[in-house]
Design an enzyme around this catalytic site. Sequence first.
Site, PDB file in Angstrom:
ATOM      1  N   ASP A   1       0.819  -1.226   0.000  1.00 34.79           N
ATOM      2  CA  ASP A   1       0.000   0.000   0.000  1.00 34.79           C
ATOM      3  C   ASP A   1       0.851   1.273   0.000  1.00 34.79           C
ATOM      4  O   ASP A   1       0.311   2.376   0.013  1.00 34.79           O
ATOM      5  CB  ASP A   1      -1.008   0.003   1.163  1.00 34.79           C
ATOM      6  CG  ASP A   1      -0.368  -0.156   2.526  1.00 34.79           C
ATOM      7  OD1 ASP A   1       0.699  -0.793   2.610  1.00 34.79           O
ATOM      8  OD2 ASP A   1      -0.939   0.353   3.521  1.00 34.79           O
TER       9      ASP A   1
ATOM     10  N   HIS B   1       8.088  -0.282  12.630  1.00 35.58           N
ATOM     11  CA  HIS B   1       6.984  -0.977  11.965  1.00 35.58           C
ATOM     12  C   HIS B   1       7.352  -2.459  11.842  1.00 35.58           C
ATOM     13  O   HIS B   1       8.440  -2.866  12.277  1.00 35.58           O
ATOM     14  CB  HIS B   1       6.766  -0.315  10.592  1.00 35.58           C
ATOM     15  CG  HIS B   1       5.502  -0.707   9.896  1.00 35.58           C
ATOM     16  ND1 HIS B   1       4.300  -0.893  10.546  1.00 35.58           N
ATOM     17  CD2 HIS B   1       5.238  -0.929   8.574  1.00 35.58           C
ATOM     18  CE1 HIS B   1       3.374  -1.222   9.656  1.00 35.58           C
ATOM     19  NE2 HIS B   1       3.919  -1.258   8.460  1.00 35.58           N
TER      20      HIS B   1
ATOM     21  N   HIS C   1      -3.898   7.483   6.338  1.00 37.37           N
ATOM     22  CA  HIS C   1      -3.743   6.028   6.418  1.00 37.37           C
ATOM     23  C   HIS C   1      -4.818   5.399   7.322  1.00 37.37           C
ATOM     24  O   HIS C   1      -4.548   4.616   8.227  1.00 37.37           O
ATOM     25  CB  HIS C   1      -2.330   5.682   6.930  1.00 37.37           C
ATOM     26  CG  HIS C   1      -1.903   4.268   6.638  1.00 37.37           C
ATOM     27  ND1 HIS C   1      -2.165   3.217   7.494  1.00 37.37           N
ATOM     28  CD2 HIS C   1      -1.208   3.717   5.610  1.00 37.37           C
ATOM     29  CE1 HIS C   1      -1.658   2.104   6.993  1.00 37.37           C
ATOM     30  NE2 HIS C   1      -1.080   2.377   5.853  1.00 37.37           N
TER      31      HIS C   1
END
Length: 318
Positions: free
Chosen positions: A64, A150, A279
């Site tokens: 994405d 992340h 997001h």
Amino acid sequence: MECVLLGTGGMMPMPGRPLTSVAVRTGGSVYLLDCGEGTQVPYKAQHVGMRALRMVALTHLHADHCLGLPGVLMLRSQMEEASPLTIVGPVGIERFTRNVIRDLACRITFRLDFVELDPRDSSAEPDKKSPLPTAYIDDLVTLHWLPLRHSVFCVGYRLEEHQRPGKFSIDAAQKLDIRPGPLFGRLQAGETVTLPDGRTIEPAQVCGPPRSGRHMAFCTDTAPCPNLYRVLSKVDLAFLEGMFLPEHAAEAVQKKHLAVSDSARIAERSGARETILVHLSPRYDNRQARQVDEVAGAVAPNVRRGRNGERFEIKLPD
Ligand SMILES: [Zn+2]
Ligand SMILES: [Zn+2]
């Protein structure tokens, strides 16, 4: 400087909600931050300008955030004599891009330059007093970066316009008996000049201190971490992930994302002037998305949800 928010979605493009991506326009150039699946559609719809695109920076190699790159490259290849394009991203971005171009036989008509960011690079974690490492620089802007936290290597970006020369003082120039004319312009442009009478004048004698350019930041897909505060510190405009509403805060922790209240708190403490949350999880429809504003607004008044296609003009402070 103008920032065009091409989309606000996370994970997958949704009808009416393209994936999160920001096009920054300044000085006739465009810089694109993240390029998820389908990004070329809002890029074209918002008339951002493909010829002016000079650099694409990707935060991480999740679909994405990078799967739209081939589409943007192919769209740009339809232009005649397109200038070279720099692609900045985590190590592996060059292999990914070149493999797609080769395997799909894409005809890319311009030169591609790559800057790969590596978590093992010693500059990736500067000490607190050092400036942020530089990923890209040209005649208009510098792109700084730091690793975030992340499930894969992911970086936060800070795009800064270069400092502008100080304000020219006609008073100071007249006191030095400098005649109005081309010399004024050369001094203001930072040039040392020699007067007809032989005296040498430095720009600092007639100009104030250098003035700051405009700063923006783009941080998405991360758990709370100290580097976020450094990337966002006192920027004019920040785009920050705000993926989960409070009822899914535990999931945000587990998946290394930010819940909206965390985003608002971090934005507030970092001193960012204005923060736009992006997001959004695809599980939320537009009615639920409005809660993002309620939750963020309860923490900080200058933090709110972004709208697809929204434009943000950042004015010079003086
Ligand atoms: Zn994502
Ligand atoms: Zn991700």
